[in-house]
Design an enzyme around this catalytic site. Structure first.
Site, mmCIF file in Angstrom:
data_model
loop_
_atom_site.group_PDB
_atom_site.id
_atom_site.type_symbol
_atom_site.label_atom_id
_atom_site.label_comp_id
_atom_site.label_asym_id
_atom_site.label_seq_id
_atom_site.Cartn_x
_atom_site.Cartn_y
_atom_site.Cartn_z
ATOM 1 N N GLU A 250 5.659 -7.148 0.703
ATOM 2 C CA GLU A 250 4.661 -6.665 -0.262
ATOM 3 C C GLU A 250 4.797 -5.154 -0.280
ATOM 4 O O GLU A 250 4.358 -4.464 0.647
ATOM 5 C CB GLU A 250 3.247 -7.089 0.163
ATOM 6 C CG GLU A 250 3.038 -8.588 0.235
ATOM 7 C CD GLU A 250 3.177 -9.262 -1.113
ATOM 8 O OE1 GLU A 250 3.013 -8.588 -2.145
ATOM 9 O OE2 GLU A 250 3.470 -10.477 -1.137
ATOM 10 N N CYS A 284 -1.396 0.041 -3.895
ATOM 11 C CA CYS A 284 -0.115 -0.204 -4.559
ATOM 12 C C CYS A 284 -0.304 -0.733 -5.973
ATOM 13 O O CYS A 284 0.641 -0.714 -6.764
ATOM 14 C CB CYS A 284 0.746 -1.153 -3.735
ATOM 15 S SG CYS A 284 -0.083 -2.656 -3.244
#
Length: 477
Positions: A250, A284
């Site tokens: 991720e 993010c």
């Protein structure tokens, strides 16, 4: 809340103090607030061996027992919610309202895992596809993959650690977790609660450590899975060294959000302020690129600038603070350099642009050359870039013109454009009528391209942490 003077690490379910420590600072004041025991390579090797030894016991732990363990964590996190939030506020510099929000998500994540722990099922297969298979029956079930190596980032020390720990327990996998060195307290508080449970001996270790001691977390073949959340540069390098184990990544993004000509501009601005500046942009899936239809560009821009200027920056411990520090003064300096580079290249500074140590003002820019880092790379700070588009196809092409592909947001009321975005945007998730930063903790979450591979979201993590095992029965007579 009083932060402890020193925190232990957790080796094979037990707290241990070490001579070697790392300092944890208050990210707003810069003061050292505590010391955390740090593991060396020998301790990590012991943790891996303990996880291997616990593999069979974890596999045999009945689902209802896994559920009881996870439910105990939910109860304890609820009881200690304010303590957890205050520790986040200090170690990350996350505004206290946002810290309390992360604690609520930590609780959600463990609660969902408790529910999913008793729903890990297989299927019955019809094998009689030809005369050769007459009388054969098949079924499969999911079995734990085995010891897992988990590496979590600094920006969500509770919930992103939870997204690795909780599904591992639900799936029946022992694990070793390395939390981010700058924000280890949250993971250690989770460890404190796990140590109260009846997990088999060796089932978990939570070990703050320096990068040079952590090599085995990537390379050791005793691990069957590596799950990493962090920067693309580090993540892809780890994958290259991981050997035969399964790898989940991720990684970063530079999320884009489209505001089409039919959007409710006031609503879009309200949500965009959250998307761009929540947690000082250190997400993010924080909004970094804002693409606005030419017909409404000036109106949206003016409203967005006005709303951004209202945000209060300051001490994250105050309830009315929206913008706190970024994780370090070095990161603040990097952001300032990127902003100044854009202005020097002809960009227009709409608001913000200032910096004092780790405090970076909420900043909006327009007319930024798309190849500059503030557009092309992951800013990971309170900065957003506005640009115009004339056609929806143009906006889609611009979003896809990125090495990242995590999530994208689209403010439109046109069903056909919404479906076109879902069909054509090369990202892991498309959010219609809201910002790309929106997430709940049971949905499949992850990216494509340089943003990673695999999916989190409890049920999807459990699938990654288990393997299908087939049974075939030949019928007689």
């Amino acid at each position: 809340m009083t932060i402890q003077a020193k925190y232990p690490y957790y080796l094979a379910n037990k707290s241990q103090h070490s001579q070697a420590t790392i300092d944890v600072t208050d990210k707003y004041s810069g003061d050292v607030v505590t010391k955390v025991s740090v593991a060396d390579a020998a301790v990590i090797d012991q943790a891996i061996d303990a996880a291997v030894q616990a593999t069979d016991a974890m596999r045999k732990l009945p689902p209802y027992k896994r559920q009881e363990i996870l439910s105990h964590c939910v109860s304890r996190f609820q009881e200690r919610a304010e303590e957890l939030a205050q520790s986040l506020c200090v170690e990350v510099g996350k505004p206290i309202k946002d810290s309390r929000g992360e604690v609520s998500r930590l609780i959600d994540t463990f609660r969902i895992a408790a529910e999913e722990s008793v729903r890990i099922e297989g299927e019955v297969l019809n094998l009689e596809i030809s005369a050769r298979a007459k009388g054969y029956r098949g079924m499969d079930r999911r079995v734990p993959i085995g010891p897992c190596s988990l590496i979590s980032p600094f920006n969500f020390p509770l919930n992103l650690a939870a997204h690795k720990i909780a599904p591992a327990i639900a799936a029946g996998c022992p694990f070793v977790l390395k939390p981010a060195s700058r924000t280890p307290i949250g993971a250690l508080l989770i460890g404190e609660v796990l140590a109260e449970t009846e997990l088999p001996d060796g089932a978990f270790s939570i070990l703050p450590c320096h990068r040079d001691a952590a090599e085995a977390l990537t390379t050791d073949d005793r691990f069957k899975l590596l799950s990493f959340t962090g920067s693309p540069e580090v993540g892809w390098a780890l994958k290259a060294k991981a050997g035969k184990k399964k790898v989940l990544l991720e990684l970063g993004g530079n999320a884009a959000c489209v505001v089409d000509e039919d959007a409710d501009l006031d609503d879009a601005v309200e949500r965009m302020v959250v998307g761009a500046f929540y947690q000082s942009g250190q997400s993010c899936i924080g909004v970094q690129r804002v693409l606005v239809h030419d017909a409404v560009y000036e109106s949206f821009r003016d409203k967005f600038v006005t709303a951004t200027k209202r945000l209060k920056m300051g001490d994250p411990k105050n309830d009315d603070t929206f913008i706190g520090p970024v994780i370090s003064a070095d990161e603040g300096e990097r952001l300032k350099q990127w902003i100044d580079e854009a202005i020097a290249a002809g960009a227009t500074l709409l608001c913000g642009g200032g910096r004092d140590g780790a405090m970076v003002e909420a900043t909006l820019l327009e007319n930024v050359p798309s190849e500059l880092p503030i557009c092309a790379e992951e800013a990971f700070g309170p900065v957003a870039v506005l640009s115009r588009f004339e056609s929806f196809d143009e906006a889609i092409q611009e979003i896809n013109n990125s090495r990242f592909g995590l999530q994208a947001g689209v403010f439109t009321r046109d069903l056909y454009k919404a479906m076109k975005a879902w069909d054509e945007l090369v990202v892991g998730g498309v959010v219609i009528g809201d910002i790309p930063s929106w997430r709940v903790d049971h949905m499949p979450y992850g990216g494509v391209k340089d943003s990673g591979l695999g999916r989190e979201g409890i049920r999807y993590s459990i699938e990654e942490m288990t393997e299908r095992r087939l049974l075939v029965i030949r019928g007689l007579g």
